[in-house]
Motif scaffolding. Structure first.
Motif, PDB file in Angstrom:
ATOM      1  N   GLY A  95      25.574 -42.234  60.083  1.00 27.24           N
ATOM      2  CA  GLY A  95      27.007 -42.069  60.294  1.00 27.24           C
ATOM      3  C   GLY A  95      27.392 -40.627  59.997  1.00 27.24           C
ATOM      4  O   GLY A  95      26.629 -39.891  59.360  1.00 27.24           O
ATOM      5  N   TYR A 162      37.915 -28.679  55.231  1.00 26.19           N
ATOM      6  CA  TYR A 162      37.652 -29.884  56.021  1.00 26.19           C
ATOM      7  C   TYR A 162      38.819 -30.159  56.964  1.00 26.19           C
ATOM      8  O   TYR A 162      39.963 -30.289  56.528  1.00 26.19           O
ATOM      9  CB  TYR A 162      37.451 -31.086  55.082  1.00 26.19           C
ATOM     10  N   ALA A 197      35.267 -37.311  64.797  1.00 27.55           N
ATOM     11  CA  ALA A 197      34.933 -38.736  64.943  1.00 27.55           C
ATOM     12  C   ALA A 197      35.657 -39.357  66.139  1.00 27.55           C
ATOM     13  O   ALA A 197      35.149 -40.285  66.766  1.00 27.55           O
ATOM     14  CB  ALA A 197      35.291 -39.493  63.658  1.00 27.55           C
ATOM     15  N   TYR A 198      36.852 -38.830  66.469  1.00 30.78           N
ATOM     16  CA  TYR A 198      37.658 -39.405  67.563  1.00 30.78           C
ATOM     17  C   TYR A 198      37.687 -38.501  68.790  1.00 30.78           C
ATOM     18  O   TYR A 198      38.583 -38.596  69.626  1.00 30.78           O
ATOM     19  CB  TYR A 198      39.082 -39.692  67.053  1.00 30.78           C
ATOM     20  N   SER A 226      30.256 -44.545  65.746  1.00 32.90           N
ATOM     21  CA  SER A 226      30.952 -45.691  65.152  1.00 32.90           C
ATOM     22  C   SER A 226      32.208 -46.098  65.897  1.00 32.90           C
ATOM     23  O   SER A 226      32.710 -47.196  65.707  1.00 32.90           O
ATOM     24  CB  SER A 226      31.375 -45.365  63.716  1.00 32.90           C
TER      25      SER A 226
HETATM   26  C1  LIG Z   1      37.813 -38.813  60.504  1.00 35.62           C
HETATM   27  C2  LIG Z   1      36.638 -39.707  60.297  1.00 35.62           C
HETATM   28  N1  LIG Z   1      35.457 -39.179  60.038  1.00 35.62           N
HETATM   29  C3  LIG Z   1      34.364 -39.936  59.854  1.00 35.62           C
HETATM   30  C4  LIG Z   1      34.452 -41.313  59.905  1.00 35.62           C
HETATM   31  C5  LIG Z   1      33.254 -42.128  59.579  1.00 35.62           C
HETATM   32  O1  LIG Z   1      32.384 -42.176  60.587  1.00 35.62           O
HETATM   33  P1  LIG Z   1      30.955 -42.816  60.383  1.00 35.62           P
HETATM   34  O2  LIG Z   1      31.095 -44.266  60.615  1.00 35.62           O
HETATM   35  O3  LIG Z   1      30.150 -42.125  61.426  1.00 35.62           O
HETATM   36  O4  LIG Z   1      30.462 -42.475  59.017  1.00 35.62           O
HETATM   37  C6  LIG Z   1      35.666 -41.924  60.161  1.00 35.62           C
HETATM   38  C7  LIG Z   1      35.754 -43.389  60.185  1.00 35.62           C
HETATM   39  O5  LIG Z   1      36.756 -43.988  60.062  1.00 35.62           O
HETATM   40  C8  LIG Z   1      36.778 -41.095  60.357  1.00 35.62           C
HETATM   41  O6  LIG Z   1      37.989 -41.647  60.570  1.00 35.62           O
END
Ligand SMILES: Cc1ncc(COP(=O)(O)O)c(C=O)c1O
Length: 370
Positions: A95, A162, A197-198, A226
């Motif tokens: 992840g 970040y 992530a989005y 994910s």
């Molecule tokens: C901004 C953000 N980064 C990372 C993640 C986590 O992603 P992963 O499932 O790949 O760890 C999320 C999941 O909700 C997220 O909202």
């Protein structure tokens, strides 16, 4: 040795940490409320399930589960080719949070500071605070990252900035123009984590800065399988950065992460264009529907380019009351007190039926917020 001062077993920054609270599960809510129909709109998951191509690839990979994985090498190779990079610029992990955790362990020293927005993605907050370093924030501006204020807040101890784009939990994004202005003010010694992530949900917006179009030596891009690929349960994500950054991350990463099953899923999902397309269409419909219908009901909804919307309520009590009422009607949403926004809730887009279910329930709860 009685003359030595007793050190606490648990460092104070760990003792004071609030652990990550996952959203509530469907079966748990069914049991507790005696419901058959439950819509889980709490964790920004893909309501269509996992990519079918990924499921098939995972099945095929089962025959070789007796063998250790190769540390993500195959996925890194595929990603390098897809994005026209060298394999040395790519990392794969459990992840994107797995990679985030490695970044924190690799680059931060005790005196360093981390800088981000107030109420940033909870996963990052927990990881950064668990390192026991100074964690500083600046407030949102209209639910967007205040990049000029962040640039001004960088000091000689700032090691990491970040930025999640689009952001969780607000759903908003910053434009290429805004990021370029910000980047010019960031010293080269500061590492910027660009958490995308989005990304897939926002990439077609012409103002969205796809970080692959410009690669800086001090920027690490994180992405995940994910969300749009529906593989949150598998734990697979990836990152792009300068080869020196990646080389150091690879020293710290668990050698056998990601698992071979996760790696197979990721590789297959990347080419599952049909699933990607269906997922994007469903989400675009859901976002439009939620934003219009909830605003029509009188709720304040932040503009979103992700797979969820954030509602701003009058008070913490309203947010808690709404969350409880929706739960009793079989709709699980995410209250955002743990992120640091006690008067807000986040609702992920679901299937068309789930979205309808949610809006119907909300229309009976207007009295709670107006
Ligand atoms: C901004 C953000 N980064 C990372 C993640 C986590 O992603 P992963 O499932 O790949 O760890 C999320 C999941 O909700 C997220 O909202």
């Amino acid at each position: 040795m009685p003359h030595l001062k007793r050190m606490p077993l648990v460092p104070p920054y760990i003792a004071s940490l609030r652990p990550y609270e996952a959203g509530r599960g469907i079966e748990e809510v069914q049991r507790e409320y005696g419901l058959t129909r439950v819509s889980k709109l709490a964790s920004n998951e893909n309501p269509l399930g996992p990519s079918p191509a990924a499921v098939e690839a995972m099945r095929r990979s089962m025959d070789k589960l007796n063998l250790y994985p190769n540390g993500g090498l195959d996925l890194r190779r595929v990603l390098a080719e897809k994005f026209d990079l060298k394999i040395e610029n790519v990392i794969a992990g459990s992840g994107s949070e797995g990679i985030m955790s490695n970044i924190i362990r690799t680059f931060l020293c005790d005196e360093d500071e981390v800088l981000t927005t107030e109420a940033a993605f909870i996963g990052f907050q927990v990881l950064a605070k668990s390192r026991g370093i100074a964690y500083r924030t600046v407030p949102y501006r209209d639910w967007h990252y205040d990049l000029p204020a962040l640039a001004r807040a960088i000091n000689e101890r700032t090691k990491i900035v970040y930025l999640a784009n689009p952001n969780n939990p607000t759903g908003t994004f910053f434009s290429k123009h805004e990021f370029d202005d910000f980047y010019r003010q960031v010293p080269e010694r500061v590492l910027i984590i660009l958490d995308e992530a989005y990304f897939e949900y926002a990439k077609d917006n012409p103002r969205y800065p796809d970080s692959m179009h410009y690669r800086y030596d001090n920027v690490i891009t994180l992405r995940t399988f994910s969300k749009i690929y529906g593989l949150a349960g598998v734990r697979i994500g990836y990152g792009f950065a300068h080869e020196t950054l990646i080389a150091n991350l690879l020293k710290v990463k668990l050698p056998f992460e990601p698992s071979s099953v996760a790696q197979a899923a990721g590789i297959a999902a990347l080419s599952d264009r049909e699933f990607l397309h269906r997922s994007l269409e469903l989400n675009a419909r859901g976002l439009k529907f939620f934003t219009a219908a909830l605003r029509e009901l009188g709720f304040e909804v932040a503009p979103s380019d992700a797979n969820f919307v954030m509602l701003v309520l009058r008070s913490e009590d309203c947010a808690a009351g709404l969350t409880r009422e929706l739960l009793s009607q079989g709709i699980i949403v995410r209250p955002l007190a743990s992120f640091g926004l006690p008067n807000c809730i986040r609702i992920s887009t679901g299937t068309d039926e789930e979205n309808q279910h949610c809006v119907e329930a909300m229309s009976n709860l207007r009295a709670l917020v107006s």
